[in-house]
Write a protein that holds these residues in place. Structure first.
Motif, PDB file in Angstrom:
ATOM      1  N   GLU A   7       0.863  -1.188   0.000  1.00 58.56           N
ATOM      2  CA  GLU A   7       0.000   0.000   0.000  1.00 58.56           C
ATOM      3  C   GLU A   7       0.898   1.236   0.000  1.00 58.56           C
ATOM      4  O   GLU A   7       1.881   1.286   0.742  1.00 58.56           O
ATOM      5  CB  GLU A   7      -0.888   0.033   1.253  1.00 58.56           C
ATOM      6  CG  GLU A   7      -1.992  -0.977   1.264  1.00 58.56           C
ATOM      7  CD  GLU A   7      -2.935  -0.784   2.446  1.00 58.56           C
ATOM      8  OE1 GLU A   7      -2.712   0.142   3.253  1.00 58.56           O
ATOM      9  OE2 GLU A   7      -3.885  -1.565   2.562  1.00 58.56           O
ATOM     10  N   ILE A  44       3.685  -1.058   3.900  1.00 59.14           N
ATOM     11  CA  ILE A  44       2.993   0.229   3.809  1.00 59.14           C
ATOM     12  C   ILE A  44       4.039   1.313   3.596  1.00 59.14           C
ATOM     13  O   ILE A  44       4.862   1.584   4.480  1.00 59.14           O
ATOM     14  CB  ILE A  44       2.163   0.517   5.079  1.00 59.14           C
ATOM     15  CG1 ILE A  44       1.200  -0.628   5.354  1.00 59.14           C
ATOM     16  CG2 ILE A  44       1.410   1.824   4.919  1.00 59.14           C
ATOM     17  CD1 ILE A  44       0.359  -0.434   6.602  1.00 59.14           C
ATOM     18  N   THR A  46       5.019   4.983   3.411  1.00 59.93           N
ATOM     19  CA  THR A  46       4.368   6.063   4.146  1.00 59.93           C
ATOM     20  C   THR A  46       4.884   7.449   3.799  1.00 59.93           C
ATOM     21  O   THR A  46       5.972   7.625   3.257  1.00 59.93           O
ATOM     22  CB  THR A  46       4.562   5.852   5.655  1.00 59.93           C
ATOM     23  OG1 THR A  46       5.979   5.873   5.929  1.00 59.93           O
ATOM     24  CG2 THR A  46       3.978   4.532   6.110  1.00 59.93           C
ATOM     25  N   ILE A  57      -1.869   6.592   8.657  1.00 62.08           N
ATOM     26  CA  ILE A  57      -1.156   5.319   8.734  1.00 62.08           C
ATOM     27  C   ILE A  57      -1.449   4.626  10.067  1.00 62.08           C
ATOM     28  O   ILE A  57      -1.666   3.407  10.121  1.00 62.08           O
ATOM     29  CB  ILE A  57       0.354   5.532   8.572  1.00 62.08           C
ATOM     30  CG1 ILE A  57       0.662   6.201   7.226  1.00 62.08           C
ATOM     31  CG2 ILE A  57       1.102   4.205   8.704  1.00 62.08           C
ATOM     32  CD1 ILE A  57       0.185   5.443   6.023  1.00 62.08           C
ATOM     33  N   ARG A  60      -4.720   3.012   9.822  1.00 58.87           N
ATOM     34  CA  ARG A  60      -4.660   1.828   8.967  1.00 58.87           C
ATOM     35  C   ARG A  60      -4.046   0.637   9.716  1.00 58.87           C
ATOM     36  O   ARG A  60      -4.498  -0.504   9.566  1.00 58.87           O
ATOM     37  CB  ARG A  60      -3.829   2.150   7.713  1.00 58.87           C
ATOM     38  CG  ARG A  60      -3.728   0.992   6.716  1.00 58.87           C
ATOM     39  CD  ARG A  60      -5.086   0.580   6.239  1.00 58.87           C
ATOM     40  NE  ARG A  60      -5.013  -0.414   5.181  1.00 58.87           N
ATOM     41  CZ  ARG A  60      -5.890  -1.392   5.015  1.00 58.87           C
ATOM     42  NH1 ARG A  60      -6.922  -1.504   5.855  1.00 58.87           N
ATOM     43  NH2 ARG A  60      -5.761  -2.242   4.021  1.00 58.87           N
TER      44      ARG A  60
END
Length: 445
Positions: A7, A44, A46, A57, A60
């Motif tokens: 992501e 992830i 960021t 974040i 998430r």
């Protein structure tokens, strides 16, 4: 072999970095998957540019705890700027994070993931580099439309704007060898891509020393690089982001004006219309210099679109200085703007030396005034396009109707039109018939 789900949050550079990460892991035999339920690892990537980016974040990560309850072997890694800023602290604060890896340590990912899997330890790799550019890595184009692609031409930043964490999370500037950039762009064109965007925190400061055919050293600067990429093929569109106003040269504008396939759109962050604010922000230009660059852009390319970034409510900003920013918007008449209220970031000059004394409600009011004005200016600008015909690179279906397609013109404006027998990837001529503040509407010519 592991299944990897990535992501990505934040800027275009983060998306380009995720493509580098995917390439590095695929070389180790890992596989990218499109569903989180299929993954052994969730990575992830960021952003740390504003506090709300980091809070997103955090939210998430809380959501992912439910996924980990269903799949106890799922491991989460945090990449990018937030990983670099918080380092191992992040694994303490977020217990479900197994490893953090900063932007210059992606080559270590396979080793780190193996240690996490085999030894059950937590790992952090956040060393900043003065030389890493990943120039030898061919990115895996994640979720690509097969038409447009990003190419990172440099990494890091050393402008040290008072509000910005990027120099601390991405290190100092270093530029890629131009030959590797041109080769990547040529390869993309041969694969069928029609557009590349050259990326850097400040592309105008791109510099690389090469040895010419005579064995002499010469410096390739950003205008030289743009020329080399544009000359690959007239059908390859070339864009770039982002320009710093202090370094925007007439040489670059001359190159842009000369080549039809270099898109006529410049993102030129202003941040404030007040000279005192600009000095306090350490932006290295004043409003007169900025407006001189706007005048130069329009002298070389009268049809060039100009977009910007702006911060509302920076430290000690007065109402009068806010009005100066609004006046700057009226003078330049931006086609688009990224508009934010000031968010104090840890370890920046602002946090160490300035006072965040503009109340949040006042920041919000000022931001709303900027947004309202920009919406009005964008609509007025777009209305002037009605009746004009543009060459459009078709990107895909309109979100509102499968019977319509959308694409962008050279000025990066989205144009929606009835699809007929057109397919994505084509260049078509579209006459503008109507508009909103965000979109042009047209018909095929």
């Amino acid at each position: 072999m592991s299944n990897i789900y990535i992501e990505t949050y934040g800027c275009q550079m983060n998306f380009a970095d995720s493509e580098i990460v995917a390439s590095l892991l695929q070389k180790e035999g890992d596989q990218m998957v499109g569903e989180i339920e299929q993954a052994d690892y969730v990575l992830i990537n960021t952003c740390a540019i504003r506090d709300n980016a980091e809070q997103r974040i955090r939210k998430r990560l809380r959501e992912l705890r439910a996924v980990q309850q269903r799949h106890p072997q799922l491991r989460i890694g945090i990449l990018g700027c937030m990983a670099e800023r918080l380092q191992s602290q992040l694994m303490v604060e977020e217990e479900n994070v197994s490893f953090v890896v900063g932007p210059d340590s992606y080559r270590r990912l396979p080793e780190i993931m193996r240690k996490v899997r085999e030894m059950g330890v937590k790992e952090a790799a956040t060393e900043l580099s003065t030389s890493e550019t990943y120039a030898d890595i061919e990115p895996v184009r994640l979720a690509s439309n097969g038409i447009s692609a990003y190419i990172s031409i440099m990494r890091g930043c050393q402008n040290y704007c008072a509000y910005c964490v990027v120099p601390y999370t991405r290190g100092r500037e270093r530029s890629r060898d131009p030959e590797t950039i041109v080769a990547e762009a040529r390869s993309l064109f041969e694969q069928g891509y029609k557009e590349v965007t050259l990326l850097g925190q400040n592309v105008n400061s791109y510099r690389f020393v090469v040895e010419n055919a005579s064995g002499e050293k010469e410096t390739v600067d950003f205008p030289d690089l743009m020329r080399r990429v544009a000359e690959i093929d007239p059908l390859l569109r070339v864009r770039f982001a982002t320009s710093h106003p202090k370094d925007l040269s007439d040489k670059l504008l001359e190159v842009m004006a000369k080549y039809d396939n270099i898109c006529k759109c410049i993102h030129l962050p202003v941040q404030s219309g007040s000279d005192r604010m600009l000095k306090l922000m350490n932006r290295h230009y004043d409003s007169a210099w900025y407006l001189d660059r706007i005048t130069a852009i329009r002298r070389y390319m009268p049809d060039c679109s100009i977009t910007t970034d702006v911060i509302a409510g920076f430290c000690t900003e007065t109402e009068e200085e806010h009005q100066m920013t609004l006046e700057m918007f009226r003078k330049v008449r931006y086609d688009y703007a990224y508009m934010f209220k000031f968010s104090m970031r840890p370890n920046t000059y602002a946090e160490k030396h300035l006072q965040d004394d503009v109340p949040d409600a006042e920041k919000t009011r000022r931001l709303e005034e900027i947004i309202a004005l920009q919406g009005q200016l964008a609509l007025e600008n777009n209305r002037k396009e009605i009746g004009k015909t543009f060459e459009v690179l078709v990107e895909g279906e309109s979100h509102r109707s499968k019977e319509q397609l959308f694409g962008r013109n050279s000025q990066n404006k989205v144009i929606v039109f009835d699809r007929k027998d057109v397919v994505p990837g084509q260049y078509v001529k579209v006459k503008v018939t109507d508009c909103t503040a965000a979109t042009l509407k047209g018909e095929l010519v």
